[in-house]
Write a protein that holds these residues in place. Sequence first.
Motif, mmCIF file in Angstrom:
data_model
loop_
_atom_site.group_PDB
_atom_site.id
_atom_site.type_symbol
_atom_site.label_atom_id
_atom_site.label_comp_id
_atom_site.label_asym_id
_atom_site.label_seq_id
_atom_site.Cartn_x
_atom_site.Cartn_y
_atom_site.Cartn_z
ATOM 1 N N ASN A 2 -6.014 14.045 2.377
ATOM 2 C CA ASN A 2 -7.394 13.712 2.007
ATOM 3 C C ASN A 2 -8.257 13.470 3.230
ATOM 4 O OD1 ASN A 2 -6.752 13.891 -0.696
ATOM 5 N ND2 ASN A 2 -6.346 11.694 -0.919
ATOM 6 N N ASP A 9 -2.597 10.826 1.391
ATOM 7 C CA ASP A 9 -3.663 10.155 2.142
ATOM 8 C C ASP A 9 -4.048 10.959 3.378
ATOM 9 O OD1 ASP A 9 -3.791 8.116 0.343
ATOM 10 O OD2 ASP A 9 -2.653 6.686 1.539
ATOM 11 N N ASP A 39 0.838 -1.180 0.000
ATOM 12 C CA ASP A 39 0.000 0.000 0.000
ATOM 13 C C ASP A 39 0.882 1.241 0.000
ATOM 14 O OD1 ASP A 39 -2.260 -1.536 0.124
ATOM 15 O OD2 ASP A 39 -2.276 -1.589 2.317
ATOM 16 N N ASN A 40 0.365 2.291 -0.590
ATOM 17 C CA ASN A 40 1.067 3.578 -0.605
ATOM 18 C C ASN A 40 2.455 3.478 -1.241
ATOM 19 O OD1 ASN A 40 -0.968 5.010 0.633
ATOM 20 N ND2 ASN A 40 -0.266 4.502 2.689
#
Length: 550
Positions: A543, A540, A125-126
């Motif tokens: 957001n 992230d 992830d990321n």
Amino acid sequence: MDKPPLRKYFDKLRFVFLTSFIFCSSLLLLDYYVAVSDRGITFLLSNMNDAKHAQMPKPSYSPFNFNETAVRPKETSCANQNNTTTGASDIPRSIVENHTETIVPTAHGEVHRRDHKSSPPLIRDNVGLVTNLPSRNLDSCSGQYIYVYDLPSRFNEDLLKGCHSLMKWFDMCPYMSNLGLGPKVIEKSKEKVLLKENWYATNQFSLEVIFHNTMKHYKCLTNDSSLASAIYVPYYAGLDVGQYLWGGFNVSIRDASPKELVKWLAQQPEWERMWGRDHFIVGGRIGWDFRRKTEDDDDWGTKLMLLPEASNMSILLIESAGSKDNEFPIPYPTYFHPSKDKEIFQWQKKMRKVKRPHLFSFAGAPRPSSNSSSSIRNEIIKNCQSSRSCKLLDCQDGHHNYCNDAVHVTKVFQSSVFCLQPPGDSFTRRSTFDSILAGCIPVFFHPESAYNQYLWHLPKKGSSYSVYIPERDVTDKRVMINETLSKVPKSEVLTMRNEVIRLIPRIIYRDPRSRSETGEDAFDIALKGILGRIEAIRKDISNVKYITSS
């Protein structure tokens, strides 16, 4: 009295010229402002966020409870940051070099004894890449600045000074010479297996020293941490734990340095900015060496990566311990460390033309019956010994063990079409990268040996550069390795070999004092991956903050 018609005409003309001048001047000023500012009006918002920094909550293990906004730095010149020299007071401490000139052999491509069970594929992830910089941005280092901690010497320099005790089985001092590359290899053979320059007897556990010395010559270093996109922690975690893995050291001794490190990091002002999520370290060993789960003295390794602070950081390793979202495997160091692009091109050309009389080869040694990989190893050795098409390089301890000799290893691999890469003491092997360097197509028997590991450096499509034979098919004697490889069409062999040779620049670490003018090496790709991951985390967080505030 009315103005003459001609005068009225000139007045209107002057008005038009004056208006046009003011309008064009405004556009030019606006264009200049956008070009020199990479934040624009968001600069004011950044300062507003900084004002909230004093009210920062305590560290949370959720990734969204911190302020990611940095204060705009005073110095933005990339060129000024590039004048980093060894021993500078405001950049990482110098590296101790050239301890001895003797070469002490180690097992080729092997790591310490440990049983492993099959683990699920890694989750990434990321994970992103650094996006292209805006075309109007005048700072070529924007988004790529790295700040390097000047750690207390006990975390790096002192380990090199005590290099004689870094490993129980042999002296690591020779391998710490030449910025971690080890002693130069001088080929005595008339066959000219290697190129004349830039081959070294590099130890597979020297990655931390090589990476640190390369970072000292990185073009976008900064002394201003508020400008940095990522923060590098030059702790030699692998060398540190290596001195305690054998000899009955208790967990208190093994964990002393990791605990001191995270305590030191937590006291730095840079830590509070993202609570360590913009920090990264390099561990020149496999993930299991840093993930001890118990306090039992008989358990393996340290618990570095299980400490709360360390779990926020990213770590670059030679092998991941499984689906850990902050572990990112990067290639083992090989013997070749070129200083110029033309040396890489010359080597690739040589590997395309070299004759390969052996269908396949294996460089390794059997494993004890208690080892989970013993069965596949033993079957491979049997297959190789029974086939005239196979070249075996026996790595058992003995007088004629050439598995640590760059010339012998490279000669075997560059004379082979396929190179077998079964699991050993762990899933991965340094031998994988030595074989790719020699233009030999790797053959894997477990997905954790490469496909689920080196996601930044190797193609996603494993079949484009390798052959996969399930381990169980070999141990259950459902397939014969010789027959399987001989059935691969010549056209596919040629395509795979070309891809393997194309990958060579991506899996080698250049001489730390040089950088590529035309391409990327393993260091460049690893750094790009880290910068991309940290930038993705920032997005992230932004957001989540936006959703929360709206």
